[in-house]
Structure formats: C-alpha cells, structure tokens
Design an enzyme around this catalytic site. Structure first.
Site, PDB file in Angstrom:
ATOM      1  N   GLU A 104      17.252  35.299  57.445  1.00 50.62           N
ATOM      2  CA  GLU A 104      16.541  34.330  57.428  1.00 50.62           C
ATOM      3  C   GLU A 104      15.178  35.532  57.380  1.00 50.62           C
ATOM      4  O   GLU A 104      13.683  34.932  57.108  1.00 50.62           O
ATOM      5  CB  GLU A 104      16.315  34.591  58.970  1.00 50.62           C
ATOM      6  CG  GLU A 104      17.610  33.120  59.316  1.00 50.62           C
ATOM      7  CD  GLU A 104      17.709  33.239  60.754  1.00 50.62           C
ATOM      8  OE1 GLU A 104      19.070  34.459  61.379  1.00 50.62           O
ATOM      9  OE2 GLU A 104      18.116  32.289  61.230  1.00 50.62           O
ATOM     10  N   ALA A 149      21.710  39.207  62.503  1.00 45.71           N
ATOM     11  CA  ALA A 149      20.930  40.377  63.686  1.00 45.71           C
ATOM     12  C   ALA A 149      22.159  41.257  64.306  1.00 45.71           C
ATOM     13  O   ALA A 149      23.320  40.711  63.475  1.00 45.71           O
ATOM     14  CB  ALA A 149      21.133  38.725  64.556  1.00 45.71           C
TER      15      ALA A 149
HETATM   16  N1  CAA Z   1      25.437  43.714  63.337  1.00 43.44           N
HETATM   17  C1  CAA Z   1      26.073  44.459  63.659  1.00 43.44           C
HETATM   18  N2  CAA Z   1      27.154  45.514  62.867  1.00 43.44           N
HETATM   19  C2  CAA Z   1      26.796  44.776  61.475  1.00 43.44           C
HETATM   20  C3  CAA Z   1      26.677  44.005  61.048  1.00 43.44           C
HETATM   21  C4  CAA Z   1      25.858  42.991  62.026  1.00 43.44           C
HETATM   22  N3  CAA Z   1      25.155  42.133  62.434  1.00 43.44           N
HETATM   23  N4  CAA Z   1      27.195  43.734  59.868  1.00 43.44           N
HETATM   24  C5  CAA Z   1      27.384  44.612  59.734  1.00 43.44           C
HETATM   25  N5  CAA Z   1      27.192  45.497  60.415  1.00 43.44           N
HETATM   26  C6  CAA Z   1      28.471  46.901  60.967  1.00 43.44           C
HETATM   27  C7  CAA Z   1      29.568  46.860  60.831  1.00 43.44           C
HETATM   28  O1  CAA Z   1      29.903  46.508  61.902  1.00 43.44           O
HETATM   29  C8  CAA Z   1      30.471  47.677  60.661  1.00 43.44           C
HETATM   30  O2  CAA Z   1      30.546  48.846  61.217  1.00 43.44           O
HETATM   31  P1  CAA Z   1      31.757  50.284  61.442  1.00 43.44           P
HETATM   32  O3  CAA Z   1      31.457  50.498  60.581  1.00 43.44           O
HETATM   33  O4  CAA Z   1      30.883  50.471  62.847  1.00 43.44           O
HETATM   34  O5  CAA Z   1      32.242  49.217  62.328  1.00 43.44           O
HETATM   35  C9  CAA Z   1      29.387  48.514  59.253  1.00 43.44           C
HETATM   36  O6  CAA Z   1      28.357  47.782  59.502  1.00 43.44           O
HETATM   37  C10 CAA Z   1      29.751  48.084  58.272  1.00 43.44           C
HETATM   38  O7  CAA Z   1      30.073  47.366  57.843  1.00 43.44           O
HETATM   39  P2  CAA Z   1      32.149  45.987  57.249  1.00 43.44           P
HETATM   40  O8  CAA Z   1      33.173  47.264  57.420  1.00 43.44           O
HETATM   41  O9  CAA Z   1      32.171  44.935  57.438  1.00 43.44           O
HETATM   42  O10 CAA Z   1      31.440  46.081  56.029  1.00 43.44           O
HETATM   43  P3  CAA Z   1      32.106  45.332  55.067  1.00 43.44           P
HETATM   44  O11 CAA Z   1      31.650  45.615  53.628  1.00 43.44           O
HETATM   45  O12 CAA Z   1      33.969  44.954  55.121  1.00 43.44           O
HETATM   46  O13 CAA Z   1      31.946  43.909  55.591  1.00 43.44           O
HETATM   47  C11 CAA Z   1      30.017  41.623  55.323  1.00 43.44           C
HETATM   48  C12 CAA Z   1      30.764  43.368  54.977  1.00 43.44           C
HETATM   49  C13 CAA Z   1      30.469  41.259  55.025  1.00 43.44           C
HETATM   50  C14 CAA Z   1      28.422  42.123  55.273  1.00 43.44           C
HETATM   51  C15 CAA Z   1      30.608  41.921  57.161  1.00 43.44           C
HETATM   52  O14 CAA Z   1      30.034  43.612  57.848  1.00 43.44           O
HETATM   53  C16 CAA Z   1      29.939  41.076  57.809  1.00 43.44           C
HETATM   54  O15 CAA Z   1      30.383  40.390  57.609  1.00 43.44           O
HETATM   55  N6  CAA Z   1      28.984  41.267  58.694  1.00 43.44           N
HETATM   56  C17 CAA Z   1      28.009  40.268  59.314  1.00 43.44           C
HETATM   57  C18 CAA Z   1      27.622  38.985  58.894  1.00 43.44           C
HETATM   58  C19 CAA Z   1      26.965  38.607  59.712  1.00 43.44           C
HETATM   59  O16 CAA Z   1      27.896  37.272  60.660  1.00 43.44           O
HETATM   60  N7  CAA Z   1      25.442  38.096  59.949  1.00 43.44           N
HETATM   61  C20 CAA Z   1      24.798  37.370  61.179  1.00 43.44           C
HETATM   62  C21 CAA Z   1      24.745  37.500  62.542  1.00 43.44           C
HETATM   63  S1  CAA Z   1      24.761  36.828  63.438  1.00 43.44           S
HETATM   64  C22 CAA Z   1      22.805  36.891  63.444  1.00 43.44           C
HETATM   65  O17 CAA Z   1      22.629  37.170  61.974  1.00 43.44           O
HETATM   66  C23 CAA Z   1      22.266  35.541  64.528  1.00 43.44           C
HETATM   67  C24 CAA Z   1      21.141  35.154  64.546  1.00 43.44           C
HETATM   68  O18 CAA Z   1      20.555  34.382  63.575  1.00 43.44           O
HETATM   69  C25 CAA Z   1      19.778  35.883  65.323  1.00 43.44           C
END
Ligand code: CAA
Length: 272
Positions: free
Chosen positions: A131, A82
C-alpha cells in the site's frame, strides 16, 4: 547483508527515530528515504508512520528537493506490512484510528505529494508495504521482489487504501483475486500486470530509481505538482475541470516562460 542499503553514500538517521534514514544531495535534487527495521523486514509501526509523515512535510517545503525515493534497508524487504505485533491486541476503535490516521498522515500525503515519489521495491512489499508502494507515483522493483495484499489471511482486509488503489492500478478483476486469495506475486508478474513500471536486478535498483528521479527533476516543479494533482483526479467526476484549471494556472509561472523560451532558443530549460 541485513543492514546494507542498495544506495551508496552516507545516510543520516532521522533526529528522533533511528528506524528512518535519509540522504539528500542538493546537486541531484533527490531525497532518498529508507525504512530501517530490517530485523522486522521493515514492518511499519505507528512511530515510523509519524516520523515519515513529519519528514515528508520538511521535504515538501525544501524547494531544492524535486523528487523522493522511498526504499527499505537490506536486500530482503521493502516493507513487509503494518507491524502485526503492534496491532495484534487492537480493538475496533484503535484499528479505526490506525487506518484513518495512517492514511491521513502518510498514505494520502504521498499520493497527493507535490513532488514525484518513487518506490524502489527491494524485496517484500506486502500488506501496508504494498500500500505504501501503491501510494507512490512510480514503482520500480528488484527481480527478487514479492508483492501482495495478504491481509485476508490474517482475518483482515487491507487498511491503507489497498482495496481502492490496487483495482485502479491493475484491474478490479485481478485485484479481487489477489486480495481474496492473499496471493503473493513476483516482480515479473507485477510488471506484466502494470503494478510496477520496471523490474531490474537488485544491484541495478538504485541506479534505475535515481535515473527516473533525475528525469522527474528536469521538469518544471509546478508542472510536476499540477500533473500529479490532475492525474490523481482521473477517477473523480471533476477530473477534466481540474486538468483545465491546472493547465491554465501554469501559464502564469516563470517556468512556463523559461520552458517555451528554451524550446525556441534550442537549448535545455533551466527550471527553478
Ligand atoms: N509485522 C511485524 N513483524 C513482521 C512482519 C510484520 N508485518 N513481517 C515480518 N515480521 C518479522 C517476523 O515476525 C520476524 O520477526 P522475529 O524474528 O522476531 O520472529 C522477522 O520479521 C522475520 O520474518 P520471518 O521470520 O517471518 O521471515 P521469512 O523470510 O520466514 O518470511 C514473510 C517473510 C513471508 C514476509 C513473512 O515475514 C510474512 O508473511 N510477514 C507478514 C506479511 C503480512 O502479512 N503483511 C501484512 C501485514 S497486515 C497489514 O499490513 C495491515 C494493513 O493493511 C494496515
């Protein structure tokens, strides 16, 4: 490669949301739907959930479409969850709405969709992204895929049915560990756990997903609908009754007559 897609052919943008792309070919009977926010690793925001929901309603009504493939644009991410930036300031009421509306509009809709839905996982499937894949009926992952429910590391828990579906699909034991440790696993481990049906090299993902879709397209559409409904009832108390009811209803369909005639006449069935 950020904007490339693993699928060949022309894609159209959704009429009101460029973050959603689709392609369907009435000959192949499969609609391919792509989440198109590669710069955000295809994170799902509310607009996307709503557009995808509306688009699925259209696909459900289109009798020529027999199966759906969901994937992400680019070669790095299916859906990385999300959209964290969107919900970072939410309060309890807003987050309640986010979770319940998301389930109602999209995640439960896919689970109970009347046509097979296949997730082609082309990279990260994290949080809401996993999910989304768990809501699909069949999952195929590329070898670079990384899967996990890391919401606890954000001070949350999964909010789009991850705590319910992951233990059903793998086991309660492993789901507990994955969620409590926020551990992200690779495609090979996901295959071992039964979390995905197949893993293939990234450049073979579209072919594998389309091959599965084409097998699903060859069965009777009423059988597909009934099987999804009955299988989805396997953990409910009245699963047996639902199976019997769905089984018996199929005897009234012309496709049942066609299937049996084709078998007896030693030819391929032509279901419509
Ligand atoms: N939401 C919003 N933006 C996201 C995102 C997310 N879930 N995942 C990645 N992005 C964005 C980053 O903020 C970044 O944007 P900017 O360039 O503007 O900073 C861009 O995508 C690229 O991401 P990274 O620079 O972080 O890329 P990376 O290769 O270094 O890492 C990753 C990749 C490990 C997937 C890392 O992006 C990450 O950990 N993302 C979040 C994963 C996460 O926690 N997901 C769960 C979300 S909560 C949820 O889903 C709730 C629910 O159940 C309802």
């Amino acid at each position: 490669m950020e904007n490339s897609t693993i699928f060949s052919g022309e894609f159209n943008f959704h009429s009101t949301n460029k973050d959603l792309m689709f392609q369907y070919n009435l000959d192949t009977k499969t609609a391919i739907v792509l989440i198109n926010r590669p710069k955000q690793l295809n994170a799902l925001n509310r607009d996307l959930i709503e557009s995808l929901s509306n688009f699925l309603n259209q696909l459900e009504k289109n009798k020529k479409i027999r199966s759906i493939i969901i994937s992400g644009v680019g070669n790095k991410s299916f859906v990385a969850g999300a959209d964290i930036k969107e919900f970072k300031k939410f309060n309890k009421e807003e987050s309640l709405h986010l979770s319940s509306l998301g389930k109602e509009q999209l995640f439960n809709k896919i689970t109970h969709f009347s046509k097979p839905v296949i997730a082609a996982i082309n990279g990260y499937a994290l949080g809401g992204g996993l999910e989304l894949a768990l809501a699909c009926h069949i999952r195929v992952a590329s070898e670079n895929a990384k899967l996990g429910l890391p919401e606890c590391s954000l001070g949350l828990i999964p909010g789009y049915s991850g705590t319910q579906k992951l233990p059903q699909i793998i086991s309660k034991n492993i789901a507990m560990e994955m969620i409590l440790t926020s551990k992200i696993i690779d495609a090979q481990k996901s295959l071992q756990l039964g979390l995905v049906n197949y893993t293939v090299p990234l450049n073979e993902l579209s072919t594998k997903a389309l091959e599965i879709a084409s097998l699903c397209n060859a069965i009777s559409p009423e059988s597909a609908r009934a099987a999804i409904k009955a299988i989805n009832s396997c953990y409910s108390q009245n699963g047996e009754e639902i199976e019997t009811e769905e089984f018996s209803k199929l005897f009234e369909t012309s496709n049942f007559k066609e299937g049996v005639s084709a078998f007896l006449e030693k030819r391929q069935p032509n279901f419509n």
